[in-house]
Design a protein around this motif. Structure first.
Motif, PDB file in Angstrom:
ATOM      1  N   VAL A 182     -10.078   0.991  -1.865  1.00 35.69           N
ATOM      2  CA  VAL A 182      -9.455  -0.320  -1.750  1.00 35.69           C
ATOM      3  C   VAL A 182     -10.442  -1.245  -1.066  1.00 35.69           C
ATOM      4  CG1 VAL A 182      -7.670  -1.588  -0.518  1.00 35.69           C
ATOM      5  CG2 VAL A 182      -7.082   0.535  -1.685  1.00 35.69           C
ATOM      6  N   ARG A 183     -10.609  -2.438  -1.615  1.00 35.10           N
ATOM      7  CA  ARG A 183     -11.517  -3.401  -1.014  1.00 35.10           C
ATOM      8  C   ARG A 183     -10.720  -4.540  -0.396  1.00 35.10           C
ATOM      9  NH1 ARG A 183     -16.716  -4.195  -0.674  1.00 35.10           N
ATOM     10  NH2 ARG A 183     -17.110  -6.392  -0.355  1.00 35.10           N
ATOM     11  N   MET A 184     -11.031  -4.825   0.861  1.00 35.12           N
ATOM     12  CA  MET A 184     -10.315  -5.907   1.541  1.00 35.12           C
ATOM     13  C   MET A 184     -11.260  -7.043   1.867  1.00 35.12           C
ATOM     14  SD  MET A 184      -7.820  -4.095   4.306  1.00 35.12           S
ATOM     15  CE  MET A 184      -6.893  -5.599   4.619  1.00 35.12           C
ATOM     16  N   ASP A 185     -10.720  -8.243   1.902  1.00 34.69           N
ATOM     17  CA  ASP A 185     -11.465  -9.378   2.431  1.00 34.69           C
ATOM     18  C   ASP A 185     -10.464 -10.406   2.924  1.00 34.69           C
ATOM     19  OD1 ASP A 185     -13.525 -10.907   3.238  1.00 34.69           O
ATOM     20  OD2 ASP A 185     -14.161 -11.557   1.242  1.00 34.69           O
ATOM     21  N   ASN A 186     -10.753 -10.997   4.057  1.00 33.52           N
ATOM     22  CA  ASN A 186      -9.937 -12.107   4.531  1.00 33.52           C
ATOM     23  C   ASN A 186      -8.449 -11.748   4.650  1.00 33.52           C
ATOM     24  OD1 ASN A 186      -9.800 -14.595   5.495  1.00 33.52           O
ATOM     25  ND2 ASN A 186     -10.359 -15.656   3.589  1.00 33.52           N
ATOM     26  N   GLY A 187      -8.163 -10.535   5.080  1.00 34.52           N
ATOM     27  CA  GLY A 187      -6.769 -10.142   5.296  1.00 34.52           C
ATOM     28  C   GLY A 187      -6.010  -9.749   4.043  1.00 34.52           C
ATOM     29  N   LEU A 234       0.854  -1.193   0.000  1.00 34.89           N
ATOM     30  CA  LEU A 234       0.000   0.000   0.000  1.00 34.89           C
ATOM     31  C   LEU A 234       0.884   1.234   0.000  1.00 34.89           C
ATOM     32  CD1 LEU A 234      -3.199   0.538   0.456  1.00 34.89           C
ATOM     33  CD2 LEU A 234      -2.465   1.285   2.702  1.00 34.89           C
ATOM     34  N   ARG A 235       0.548   2.179  -0.865  1.00 32.05           N
ATOM     35  CA  ARG A 235       1.275   3.444  -0.848  1.00 32.05           C
ATOM     36  C   ARG A 235       0.299   4.575  -1.013  1.00 32.05           C
ATOM     37  NH1 ARG A 235       6.334   2.477  -4.621  1.00 32.05           N
ATOM     38  NH2 ARG A 235       6.280   4.682  -5.132  1.00 32.05           N
ATOM     39  N   VAL A 236       0.395   5.545  -0.101  1.00 33.42           N
ATOM     40  CA  VAL A 236      -0.486   6.702  -0.180  1.00 33.42           C
ATOM     41  C   VAL A 236       0.387   7.946  -0.103  1.00 33.42           C
ATOM     42  CG1 VAL A 236      -2.547   7.789   0.747  1.00 33.42           C
ATOM     43  CG2 VAL A 236      -2.167   5.365   1.138  1.00 33.42           C
ATOM     44  N   SER A 237       0.212   8.846  -1.059  1.00 27.95           N
ATOM     45  CA  SER A 237       1.038  10.055  -1.027  1.00 27.95           C
ATOM     46  C   SER A 237       0.233  11.245  -0.522  1.00 27.95           C
ATOM     47  CB  SER A 237       1.642  10.324  -2.402  1.00 27.95           C
ATOM     48  OG  SER A 237       0.628  10.321  -3.372  1.00 27.95           O
ATOM     49  N   ALA A 238       0.928  12.367  -0.370  1.00 29.68           N
ATOM     50  CA  ALA A 238       0.306  13.552   0.233  1.00 29.68           C
ATOM     51  C   ALA A 238      -0.857  14.053  -0.612  1.00 29.68           C
ATOM     52  CB  ALA A 238       1.363  14.635   0.396  1.00 29.68           C
ATOM     53  N   GLY A 239      -1.877  14.553   0.073  1.00 32.96           N
ATOM     54  CA  GLY A 239      -3.012  15.156  -0.618  1.00 32.96           C
ATOM     55  C   GLY A 239      -4.055  14.174  -1.112  1.00 32.96           C
ATOM     56  N   LYS A 240      -3.904  12.890  -0.764  1.00 37.28           N
ATOM     57  CA  LYS A 240      -4.858  11.891  -1.253  1.00 37.28           C
ATOM     58  C   LYS A 240      -5.840  11.459  -0.168  1.00 37.28           C
ATOM     59  CE  LYS A 240      -2.790  11.448  -5.246  1.00 37.28           C
ATOM     60  NZ  LYS A 240      -3.348  12.086  -6.437  1.00 37.28           N
ATOM     61  N   LEU A 241      -7.015  11.064  -0.630  1.00 36.01           N
ATOM     62  CA  LEU A 241      -8.021  10.522   0.277  1.00 36.01           C
ATOM     63  C   LEU A 241      -8.314   9.088  -0.164  1.00 36.01           C
ATOM     64  CD1 LEU A 241     -11.122  12.487   1.476  1.00 36.01           C
ATOM     65  CD2 LEU A 241     -11.206  10.029   1.146  1.00 36.01           C
ATOM     66  N   MET A 242      -7.986   8.163   0.713  1.00 39.68           N
ATOM     67  CA  MET A 242      -8.187   6.753   0.370  1.00 39.68           C
ATOM     68  C   MET A 242      -9.291   6.158   1.241  1.00 39.68           C
ATOM     69  SD  MET A 242      -5.495   3.578   0.510  1.00 39.68           S
ATOM     70  CE  MET A 242      -4.828   3.628  -1.150  1.00 39.68           C
ATOM     71  N   LEU A 243     -10.169   5.432   0.583  1.00 46.79           N
ATOM     72  CA  LEU A 243     -11.250   4.761   1.308  1.00 46.79           C
ATOM     73  C   LEU A 243     -10.976   3.263   1.310  1.00 46.79           C
ATOM     74  CD1 LEU A 243     -14.098   4.858   2.601  1.00 46.79           C
ATOM     75  CD2 LEU A 243     -15.039   4.666   0.309  1.00 46.79           C
ATOM     76  N   ILE A 244     -11.063   2.661   2.477  1.00 41.66           N
ATOM     77  CA  ILE A 244     -10.860   1.218   2.576  1.00 41.66           C
ATOM     78  C   ILE A 244     -12.171   0.567   2.996  1.00 41.66           C
ATOM     79  CG2 ILE A 244      -9.593  -0.606   3.780  1.00 41.66           C
ATOM     80  CD1 ILE A 244      -7.301   1.403   4.057  1.00 41.66           C
ATOM     81  N   ASN A 252     -16.930  -7.142   7.742  1.00 37.54           N
ATOM     82  CA  ASN A 252     -16.394  -7.286   9.098  1.00 37.54           C
ATOM     83  C   ASN A 252     -15.324  -8.364   9.120  1.00 37.54           C
ATOM     84  OD1 ASN A 252     -18.104  -5.422  10.246  1.00 37.54           O
ATOM     85  ND2 ASN A 252     -19.683  -6.935  10.678  1.00 37.54           N
ATOM     86  N   GLY A 253     -14.255  -8.089   9.823  1.00 36.95           N
ATOM     87  CA  GLY A 253     -13.193  -9.088   9.951  1.00 36.95           C
ATOM     88  C   GLY A 253     -12.271  -9.136   8.752  1.00 36.95           C
ATOM     89  N   ALA A 254     -12.422  -8.211   7.808  1.00 35.59           N
ATOM     90  CA  ALA A 254     -11.603  -8.219   6.595  1.00 35.59           C
ATOM     91  C   ALA A 254     -10.155  -7.845   6.892  1.00 35.59           C
ATOM     92  CB  ALA A 254     -12.194  -7.262   5.565  1.00 35.59           C
ATOM     93  N   GLY A 255      -9.938  -7.090   7.965  1.00 36.84           N
ATOM     94  CA  GLY A 255      -8.580  -6.660   8.301  1.00 36.84           C
ATOM     95  C   GLY A 255      -8.381  -5.158   8.132  1.00 36.84           C
TER      96      GLY A 255
END
Ligand code: ADP
Ligand code: MG
Lengths: 281, 234
Positions: free
Chosen positions: B220-225, B31-41, B45-48
Motif C-alpha cells: 500500500v502506498r500512502m501520501d499526504n494522509g 483497510l482490511r488485513v486478514s490472517a496470514g497476510k503480510l502487508m507493506l506500507i 516522510n509525513g505520509a501518515g
C-alpha cells in the motif's frame, strides 16, 4: 521530649523512604508535573483543613487523592492537554492555600496545625500517623513487588507496554494515588511548600550516582530517608524549622552527588586521554 | 478469549488528527488485513504511515469512522485483550546510553501483559527467548545493557521482543531503519517465515525499498494522509 523525637525520627525515616521511592517512579514514568499538582492539591487541602478545623493530614489526603484521580483520568482521555490541566490545578491549589492561611486567624500562626502547611513540625507526629505510614509502606512495597514486570515494562517504554496490552492507565493512576497519599503524610514533617525537596532531590541525586534502575530506586529511597532524618536532627539541635532544614540537607546531597559525578567523569576522561595519548597507537 | 475474526485489522473510513493540529494526519482510510497476510506500507516522510499503524493498535483513536482490531472497536476497553495478541516495534526505539535494562530483561518484559501478580517467566518462555535471539544473531548480547548497544543491535533486540511474544499480529514501524544490508535480509526472512508458519499477520511500514517487498502479499502506498495506490484488502 525524647519520646516525641524518637517518634518524629521514625516518621522521618519512613516518609523519606516513601518519598524517595515514589519520586523515583514518578520521574521514570515522566509524570513529575502531574505529581507536582498533586502535591499542591495536598497543600490546598491541608490549608482548608486548617480553617475548617479538620486534621490537615486527612483533608490533604482527600484533596491529593481526588486530584490524582482527576489527573489520572485526564491522562487516559487526552494525551496532550494534561500539562495545562496540571498547571491549572497547581496554581489554583497554591492560591487556595495562601487564601486559607490569610483567612485563618493570624494568632494561630504558631500552632502545630499551621506549621503543617508552612514549615512542618516535629510535634505533629503521633503513634497513629506512624502506623498509617507503616501501612502505606507495606502496601506500596506489595504493589511494586506484585506488579514488578508490568511496572518495569512501563519504565522501559510506555508506548510499547501499551501496544502490547498492558493496562498502562491503571498503573499510572495507582502511582499518582500513592504519590498523593505519601505526599499528604509527609506534609507533617516538611510543610506543604517543601515536600518536593523530599520527592525530587533524592531521585535526582540517585540518577547522578548510578545507572542501574534497581540501584536508583534503592539509592533514591535511602537518600530520602537520610535527608529527612538528618534534617530532623539538625533542626532539633539548632532550633531551625524542620521542613526547611530537610530541604537544605537534601539539596546538599544532590549537589554533592552532582559534584561526585562530574569529578569521576573528568577522571575517566583523563585516564582515557593518557591511555590513548600520542604514541599509543 | 475474543471471537476469532478473519479480519485482523479493519479500518472503515477512518479519519485521525493529532490534537493541536487542524489538518487530519489520515483521511478516509479503508483497510482490511486478514490472517496470514503480510502487508507493506510505503510512502514518503509525513505520509501518515506511523499514524496508520498506531491507529490499527488503537494507540490513536479515529475522530470519524471506525477501527477494529481482532473485531474489537479500538475505542472499547476490551481493546487491551486484542492488543495482547499483537507485537509492536515503534519507530523511535533507540534508548540513551544510560539506559541500563539488559537485553534479556527487555525481551522478558514483553511477556508482562500475560502475567498475573508475582508471576515471572517460565523455563519454556526463557528458552524461546534464547531461540529467537539465536535466530536474529544476537544471542551474545543477552546480558548487555541496552544503552551500550549500537542502533542496529538495539533494533534487532526490539524485533526479538516482538517475535518472542508469539503474536498473532506484528506491527513493525520502520524495522529496517538502523540495519545494514545483511540485517535487513535476515529480519525480512525471519519475519516472513514467522508469518507463513504461524498463520500470523504482519503490517510493516517502510519508506524505502527493502528486501521484505518480495514476501509481501499486498503493498500500500500512502501520501499526504491518504492511500494513493495498492490493495487495501489483504
Ligand atoms: N505528535 C504529532 N502532533 C502533530 N502532528 C503530528 C504528530 N505526529 C505526526 N504528525 C503529523 O502527521 C502527519 C503524518 O505523520 P506520520 O504518520 O508520522 O508520517 P510517516 O510515519 O509516514 O512519516 C505528518 O504531517 C506529521 O507532521
Ligand atoms: Mg513514521
Amino acid at each position: 521530649m525524647l519520646e516525641i523525637l524518637a517518634l518524629a525520627l521514625l516518621a522521618a525515616v519512613l516518609s523519606g523512604n516513601l518519598c524517595g521511592a515514589v519520586g523515583f517512579y514518578v520521574q521514570r514514568l515522566k509524570i513529575t508535573t502531574l505529581s507536582f499538582s498533586v502535591a499542591h492539591a495536598a497543600l490546598a487541602g491541608a490549608s482548608l483543613g486548617l480553617i475548617l478545623n479538620f486534621d490537615p493530614v486527612y483533608s490533604a489526603m482527600v484533596f491529593a487523592i481526588s486530584s490524582a484521580l482527576i489527573l489520572g483520568f485526564i491522562f487516559t482521555k487526552i494525551k496532550y492537554g494534561r500539562e495545562l490541566v496540571s498547571m491549572a490545578i497547581f496554581s489554583a491549589s497554591s492560591a487556595i492555600a495562601l487564601f486559607a492561611i490569610y483567612m485563618s486567624n493570624v494568632r494561630v500562626l504558631a500552632t502545630a496545625s499551621i506549621a503543617v502547611v508552612l514549615w512542618g513540625s516535629l510535634l505533629a507526629v503521633t503513634v497513629q500517623k506512624l502506623i498509617i505510614l507503616v501501612l502505606v509502606l507495606i502496601l506500596f512495597a506489595l504493589y511494586i513487588l506484585a506488579y514488578r514486570m508490568h511496572i518495569d515494562s512501563m519504565l522501559y517504554d510506555v508506548k510499547m507496554a501499551e501496544a502490547e496490552g498492558l493496562n498502562v492507565q491503571a498503573h499510572m493512576l495507582a502511582m499518582l494515588f500513592f504519590a498523593g497519599v505519601i505526599i499528604s503524610l509527609s506534609l507533617r514533617l516538611t510543610g506543604g511548600f517543601l515536600v518536593f525537596a523530599l520527592l525530587y532531590n533524592p531521585v535526582a541525586a540517585a540518577l547522578q550516582l548510578t545507572r542501574k534502575a534497581y540501584m536508583q530506586l534503592f539509592l533514591s529511597s535511602t537518600l530520602g530517608a537520610v535527608s529527612a532524618s538528618t534534617g530532623l536532627v539538625v533542626s532539633y539541635a539548632l532550633d531551625w524549622p524542620v521542613g526547611a532544614t530537610i530541604a537544605i540537607v537534601s539539596s546538599t546531597i544532590l549537589l554533592l552527588a552532582y559534584l561526585f559525578k562530574t569529578a569521576t567523569e573528568m577522571a575517566r576522561k583523563r585516564k582515557l586521554r593518557n591511555v590513548g595519548g600520542p604514541g599509543a597507537i | 478469549m475474543l471471537p476469532l475474526e478473519s479480519d485482523i485489522v479493519n479500518l472503515e473510513r477512518v479519519w485521525v488528527a493529532y490534537s493541536g493540529s487542524d489538518k487530519p494526519a489520515m483521511r478516509n482510510i479503508n483497510l482490511r488485513v486478514s490472517a496470514g497476510k503480510l502487508m507493506l506500507i510505503t510512502g514518503p516522510n509525513g505520509a501518515g504511515k506511523t499514524t496508520l499503524l498506531e491507529t490499527c493498535l488503537g494507540l490513536l483513536k479515529p475522530y470519524r469512522g471506525r477501527a477494529y482490531l481482532f473485531g474489537v472497536d479500538t475505542r472499547s476497553w476490551r481493546i487491551r485483550e486484542a492488543r495482547k495478541m499483537c507485537s509492536f516495534v515503534p519507530q523511535d526505539f533507540i534508548k540513551p546510553p544510560f539506559e541500563a535494562y539488559t537485553v534479556r530483561r527487555i525481551i522478558q518484559l514483553g511477556f508482562a501483559p500475560y502475567k498475573s501478580i508475582f508471576e515471572s517467566l517460565t523455563e519454556k518462555e526463557n528458552e524461546r527467548i534464547q531461540w529467537v535471539l539465536e535466530l536474529l544473531g544476537i544471542e551474545d548480547l543477552l546480558d548487555r545493557p541496552i544503552g551500550t548497544l549500537s542502533g542496529g543491535q538495539q533494533q534487532r533486540v526490539v524485533i526479538a521482543r516482538a517475535l518472542s511474544r508469539k503474536p498473532r499480529a506484528l506491527y513493525l514501524d520502520e524495522p529496517f531503519s538502523s540495519l545494514d544490508r545483511e540485517g535487513r535480509k535476515l529480519v525480512s526472512k525471519v519475519v516472513s517465515e514467522y508469518v507463513k508458519k504461524k498463520g500470523a499477520t504482519a503490517i510493516i511500514v517502510s519508506h524505502d525499498v527493502n528486501p521484505i517487498i518480495k514476501y509481501a502479499d499486498a503493498i500500500v502506498r500512502m501520501d499526504n494522509g491518504e492511500i494513493i495506490s495498492g490493495d487495501c484488502y489483504a
